[in-house]
Motif scaffolding. Sequence first.
Motif, PDB file in Angstrom:
ATOM      1  N   MET A 117      29.700  70.464  34.937  1.00 28.11           N
ATOM      2  CA  MET A 117      29.952  69.347  35.833  1.00 28.11           C
ATOM      3  C   MET A 117      29.003  69.402  37.034  1.00 28.11           C
ATOM      4  SD  MET A 117      33.514  68.219  37.692  1.00 28.11           S
ATOM      5  CE  MET A 117      33.567  69.694  38.696  1.00 28.11           C
ATOM      6  N   PHE A 118      28.809  70.576  37.620  1.00 36.41           N
ATOM      7  CA  PHE A 118      27.919  70.704  38.763  1.00 36.41           C
ATOM      8  C   PHE A 118      26.463  70.447  38.372  1.00 36.41           C
ATOM      9  CE2 PHE A 118      31.321  73.172  40.999  1.00 36.41           C
ATOM     10  CZ  PHE A 118      31.423  72.302  42.069  1.00 36.41           C
ATOM     11  N   LYS A 119      26.071  70.874  37.174  1.00 36.74           N
ATOM     12  CA  LYS A 119      24.708  70.600  36.719  1.00 36.74           C
ATOM     13  C   LYS A 119      24.496  69.103  36.568  1.00 36.74           C
ATOM     14  CE  LYS A 119      23.725  74.944  34.350  1.00 36.74           C
ATOM     15  NZ  LYS A 119      23.536  75.606  33.052  1.00 36.74           N
ATOM     16  N   GLU A 120      25.466  68.417  35.949  1.00 37.49           N
ATOM     17  CA  GLU A 120      25.369  66.969  35.788  1.00 37.49           C
ATOM     18  C   GLU A 120      25.342  66.282  37.148  1.00 37.49           C
ATOM     19  OE1 GLU A 120      28.701  65.957  33.329  1.00 37.49           O
ATOM     20  OE2 GLU A 120      27.789  66.799  31.520  1.00 37.49           O
ATOM     21  N   LEU A 121      26.213  66.723  38.034  1.00 39.66           N
ATOM     22  CA  LEU A 121      26.268  66.155  39.375  1.00 39.66           C
ATOM     23  C   LEU A 121      24.962  66.410  40.126  1.00 39.66           C
ATOM     24  CD1 LEU A 121      28.203  64.673  41.292  1.00 39.66           C
ATOM     25  CD2 LEU A 121      28.952  66.900  42.118  1.00 39.66           C
ATOM     26  N   CYS A 122      24.428  67.607  39.962  1.00 43.12           N
ATOM     27  CA  CYS A 122      23.162  67.960  40.602  1.00 43.12           C
ATOM     28  C   CYS A 122      22.029  67.085  40.068  1.00 43.12           C
ATOM     29  CB  CYS A 122      22.863  69.442  40.375  1.00 43.12           C
ATOM     30  SG  CYS A 122      21.362  70.007  41.170  1.00 43.12           S
ATOM     31  N   ASN A 123      22.007  66.880  38.750  1.00 37.89           N
ATOM     32  CA  ASN A 123      20.975  66.029  38.147  1.00 37.89           C
ATOM     33  C   ASN A 123      21.087  64.594  38.647  1.00 37.89           C
ATOM     34  OD1 ASN A 123      19.852  68.139  36.697  1.00 37.89           O
ATOM     35  ND2 ASN A 123      21.057  67.731  34.870  1.00 37.89           N
ATOM     36  N   GLU A 124      22.312  64.069  38.695  1.00 39.49           N
ATOM     37  CA  GLU A 124      22.527  62.716  39.211  1.00 39.49           C
ATOM     38  C   GLU A 124      22.091  62.618  40.666  1.00 39.49           C
ATOM     39  OE1 GLU A 124      26.444  61.066  38.604  1.00 39.49           O
ATOM     40  OE2 GLU A 124      26.558  61.971  36.600  1.00 39.49           O
ATOM     41  N   PHE A 125      22.458  63.606  41.464  1.00 36.35           N
ATOM     42  CA  PHE A 125      22.079  63.625  42.877  1.00 36.35           C
ATOM     43  C   PHE A 125      20.563  63.632  43.013  1.00 36.35           C
ATOM     44  CE2 PHE A 125      20.933  66.122  46.666  1.00 36.35           C
ATOM     45  CZ  PHE A 125      21.487  65.313  47.648  1.00 36.35           C
ATOM     46  N   GLU A 126      19.908  64.476  42.231  1.00 38.85           N
ATOM     47  CA  GLU A 126      18.445  64.575  42.290  1.00 38.85           C
ATOM     48  C   GLU A 126      17.799  63.249  41.905  1.00 38.85           C
ATOM     49  OE1 GLU A 126      14.844  67.288  40.392  1.00 38.85           O
ATOM     50  OE2 GLU A 126      16.918  67.753  39.898  1.00 38.85           O
ATOM     51  N   GLU A 127      18.283  62.637  40.826  1.00 36.15           N
ATOM     52  CA  GLU A 127      17.737  61.356  40.384  1.00 36.15           C
ATOM     53  C   GLU A 127      17.920  60.284  41.451  1.00 36.15           C
ATOM     54  OE1 GLU A 127      19.652  60.475  36.686  1.00 36.15           O
ATOM     55  OE2 GLU A 127      18.630  62.095  35.615  1.00 36.15           O
ATOM     56  N   LYS A 128      19.107  60.211  42.033  1.00 36.17           N
ATOM     57  CA  LYS A 128      19.375  59.197  43.060  1.00 36.17           C
ATOM     58  C   LYS A 128      18.534  59.447  44.306  1.00 36.17           C
ATOM     59  CE  LYS A 128      23.915  57.790  41.536  1.00 36.17           C
ATOM     60  NZ  LYS A 128      25.331  57.609  41.843  1.00 36.17           N
ATOM     61  N   LEU A 129      18.406  60.700  44.683  1.00 34.44           N
ATOM     62  CA  LEU A 129      17.608  61.021  45.863  1.00 34.44           C
ATOM     63  C   LEU A 129      16.139  60.677  45.628  1.00 34.44           C
ATOM     64  CD1 LEU A 129      17.978  62.146  48.686  1.00 34.44           C
ATOM     65  CD2 LEU A 129      17.511  64.404  47.792  1.00 34.44           C
ATOM     66  N   ILE A 130      15.633  60.972  44.443  1.00 38.41           N
ATOM     67  CA  ILE A 130      14.248  60.616  44.100  1.00 38.41           C
ATOM     68  C   ILE A 130      14.080  59.093  44.106  1.00 38.41           C
ATOM     69  CG2 ILE A 130      12.564  60.626  42.219  1.00 38.41           C
ATOM     70  CD1 ILE A 130      13.535  63.505  41.596  1.00 38.41           C
ATOM     71  N   MET A 131      15.071  58.382  43.572  1.00 40.55           N
ATOM     72  CA  MET A 131      15.012  56.919  43.548  1.00 40.55           C
ATOM     73  C   MET A 131      15.016  56.355  44.973  1.00 40.55           C
ATOM     74  SD  MET A 131      17.457  54.193  41.512  1.00 40.55           S
ATOM     75  CE  MET A 131      18.923  54.769  42.352  1.00 40.55           C
ATOM     76  N   ILE A 132      15.861  56.883  45.838  1.00 38.26           N
ATOM     77  CA  ILE A 132      15.913  56.447  47.238  1.00 38.26           C
ATOM     78  C   ILE A 132      14.575  56.715  47.914  1.00 38.26           C
ATOM     79  CG2 ILE A 132      16.932  56.962  49.497  1.00 38.26           C
ATOM     80  CD1 ILE A 132      19.609  57.425  47.977  1.00 38.26           C
ATOM     81  N   LYS A 148      11.634  57.020  46.476  1.00 37.96           N
ATOM     82  CA  LYS A 148      10.632  56.120  45.893  1.00 37.96           C
ATOM     83  C   LYS A 148      10.756  54.722  46.499  1.00 37.96           C
ATOM     84  CE  LYS A 148       9.056  54.314  41.457  1.00 37.96           C
ATOM     85  NZ  LYS A 148       9.320  54.253  40.018  1.00 37.96           N
ATOM     86  N   GLU A 149      11.970  54.202  46.588  1.00 40.71           N
ATOM     87  CA  GLU A 149      12.183  52.872  47.163  1.00 40.71           C
ATOM     88  C   GLU A 149      11.719  52.823  48.619  1.00 40.71           C
ATOM     89  OE1 GLU A 149      16.318  52.082  46.575  1.00 40.71           O
ATOM     90  OE2 GLU A 149      16.070  51.627  44.439  1.00 40.71           O
ATOM     91  N   GLN A 150      12.043  53.865  49.388  1.00 41.95           N
ATOM     92  CA  GLN A 150      11.660  53.888  50.800  1.00 41.95           C
ATOM     93  C   GLN A 150      10.144  53.952  50.948  1.00 41.95           C
ATOM     94  OE1 GLN A 150      13.774  53.435  53.437  1.00 41.95           O
ATOM     95  NE2 GLN A 150      11.868  53.240  54.574  1.00 41.95           N
ATOM     96  N   VAL A 151       9.492  54.771  50.136  1.00 39.25           N
ATOM     97  CA  VAL A 151       8.025  54.881  50.195  1.00 39.25           C
ATOM     98  C   VAL A 151       7.406  53.530  49.824  1.00 39.25           C
ATOM     99  CG1 VAL A 151       6.016  55.960  49.095  1.00 39.25           C
ATOM    100  CG2 VAL A 151       7.936  57.372  49.844  1.00 39.25           C
ATOM    101  N   GLU A 152       7.957  52.860  48.802  1.00 39.30           N
ATOM    102  CA  GLU A 152       7.450  51.544  48.421  1.00 39.30           C
ATOM    103  C   GLU A 152       7.604  50.539  49.566  1.00 39.30           C
ATOM    104  OE1 GLU A 152       9.522  50.586  44.805  1.00 39.30           O
ATOM    105  OE2 GLU A 152       8.223  51.865  43.586  1.00 39.30           O
ATOM    106  N   LYS A 153       8.745  50.577  50.263  1.00 41.11           N
ATOM    107  CA  LYS A 153       8.948  49.693  51.416  1.00 41.11           C
ATOM    108  C   LYS A 153       7.900  49.967  52.493  1.00 41.11           C
ATOM    109  CE  LYS A 153      13.948  49.040  51.019  1.00 41.11           C
ATOM    110  NZ  LYS A 153      15.256  49.358  51.640  1.00 41.11           N
ATOM    111  N   TRP A 154       7.668  51.245  52.778  1.00 42.88           N
ATOM    112  CA  TRP A 154       6.688  51.584  53.811  1.00 42.88           C
ATOM    113  C   TRP A 154       5.266  51.206  53.379  1.00 42.88           C
ATOM    114  CZ3 TRP A 154       9.351  56.895  54.735  1.00 42.88           C
ATOM    115  CH2 TRP A 154      10.357  56.764  55.680  1.00 42.88           C
ATOM    116  N   GLN A 155       4.981  51.376  52.100  1.00 43.05           N
ATOM    117  CA  GLN A 155       3.654  50.969  51.612  1.00 43.05           C
ATOM    118  C   GLN A 155       3.479  49.459  51.729  1.00 43.05           C
ATOM    119  OE1 GLN A 155       3.595  52.753  47.690  1.00 43.05           O
ATOM    120  NE2 GLN A 155       2.526  54.585  48.446  1.00 43.05           N
ATOM    121  N   GLU A 156       4.530  48.719  51.440  1.00 39.88           N
ATOM    122  CA  GLU A 156       4.485  47.266  51.610  1.00 39.88           C
ATOM    123  C   GLU A 156       4.307  46.918  53.088  1.00 39.88           C
ATOM    124  OE1 GLU A 156       4.172  43.441  50.542  1.00 39.88           O
ATOM    125  OE2 GLU A 156       4.333  45.112  49.132  1.00 39.88           O
TER     126      GLU A 156
END
Length: 137
Positions: free
Chosen positions: A80-95, A97-105
């Motif tokens: 459960m913690f591994k799955e949660l950790c993976n989800e957290f990592e994916e969401k954090l990477i997505m956030i 990426k989105e923020q960097v794209e906003k700043w690049q724009e």
Amino acid sequence: MSAQKGSMDSGASRKRMKPGVVQEKFGDEAESQIVLVQEEGFETNQVGSEEMELNISLVLEKIENFTQRVSELLESGKTMFKELCNEFEEKLIMIHKEQVEKWQEEIKELRALDASNEEANALLQNARYVLQLTRND
């Protein structure tokens, strides 16, 4: 108080015993029972021993079952913690990426604005130069 009153009713001068004393008394009774079993013969001793072994095996089985449950809970918790950790990592990477794209724009918009301002400034400078030439003539 009711415990003392009840103990006085059952025995004329009986006092409340400490838990240690009770355990000693039970120990003495157990020893006397063992002595009686030994006096009765070998078969009776084995019956008591078999019953004790059964009780011990039941306790060992409880320990084994409990250990198995704890192990399963640990494994499911790790999963459960591994799955949660993976989800957290994916969401954090997505956030990120989105923020960097906003700043690049935002950088693109600032560069476009700067280019537009430079162009307007160049036109104004040319207009001033033309105005000064016409005034001087």
